[in-house]
Write a protein that holds these residues in place. Structure first.
Motif: not given
Length: 287
Positions: A186-191, A199-201, A253-261
């Motif tokens: 994984v490259q830093p830019v991928d984040l 790979h990110l998963q 999928r934390v890069l796609e949406q922020r998981v919240r309670l």
């Protein structure tokens, strides 16, 4: 507004999960942990809200001076005025407050960490030290509880890192060790991209497993006799572990949406665990 009221508004207004664990404490301990949390919020806001690093460093230096003044009985900021009469009562050492500030300054000095060894120092300063002071406020009899507090702080911070990975990356901060990015290709830019490759998963699952191991180790250290006193940390662990489970269930999928309670769910978890710990304490008292 009194210093205590200022701290209360700072804690309640942050929306943090920690606030829900404070609700089940006796008044004096709740007052102390709320003031400690408000201190952490103040110094954290310095780094997050100051866009000029020189200004942020100057403000952190002011907080170091304010800590000195506080331990001399001359606090000027409302948070430290609230803390001042509680320092001796709850055995809160000056060096711990300085460690927290040093941890915040690491955000100014480092934008990435080569290995987990370097990252663990950051986690210790910004989270484990807070855990150690929290344990003092909650009360304990067995010194093993300090090992629990240290590891629980690490677990909380590692959970935060996973939850906030996109937000942090877009701020130019990387809290996943660089050697582990390389390990998972994984490259830093991928984040910074709202997409989740295999790979990110795998990388994120590895981070989650490390956090779970710290939760496991923390509760392995916690003596039964100190559980009831330490129930705010147990409540927080319940909320944070649920968050970690939600992240995993969502496929990391934390890069796609922020998981919240939701606040209601946090309160329900807190209430349920508080009841469980009360029943456990009563049962232990009958044996």
């Amino acid at each position: 507004m009194t210093p205590d009221q200022y701290c209360q508004e700072k804690a309640a207004g942050s929306g943090s999960s920690f606030y829900y664990s404070f609700l089940f404490l006796p008044p004096e301990r709740r007052r102390a942990i709320t003031a400690l949390y408000a201190f952490c919020r103040e110094v954290d806001d310095v780094v997050d809200e100051c866009h000029d690093p020189a200004v942020a460093r100057a403000k952190l230096d002011w907080w170091r001076e304010e800590v000195t003044r506080t331990f001399q009985g001359q606090a000027t900021h409302p948070v430290c005025q609230a803390l001042q009469p509680l320092l001796e009562r709850f055995n809160l050492p000056q060096e711990h407050f300085r460690e927290i500030i040093d941890g915040m300054q690491m955000d100014l000095d480092h934008d990435a960490y080569p290995t987990f060894t370097e990252l663990s120092l950051y986690c210790y300063r910004v989270a484990s030290v807070v855990g150690l002071m929290s344990a003092e406020i909650f009360g304990y009899e067995d010194r093993r509880t300090t090992r629990y507090a240290h590891d629980l702080g690490m677990a909380f911070q590692l959970t935060n890192i996973l939850r906030d990975v996109l937000e942090d990356a877009r701020r130019g901060r990387l809290y996943i060790p660089l050697d582990e990015l390389k390990q998972f290709d994984v490259q830093p830019v991928d984040l910074q991209r709202p997409q989740t490759s295999e790979h990110l998963q795998a990388l994120f699952a590895f981070q989650a497993d490390r956090a779970r191991e710290y939760y496991r180790r923390a509760f392995e250290h916690l003596p039964e006799g100190d559980r009831y006193a330490q129930r705010p940390g147990i409540i927080m662990a319940g909320i944070y572990r649920t968050l970690l489970d939600e992240i995993a269930a969502d496929g990391y999928r934390v890069l796609e949406q922020r998981v919240r309670l939701t606040p209601l769910r946090k309160f329900w978890i807190a209430w349920r665990i508080a009841r469980q710990e009360k029943r456990r304490h009563r049962k232990a008292g009958r044996q």
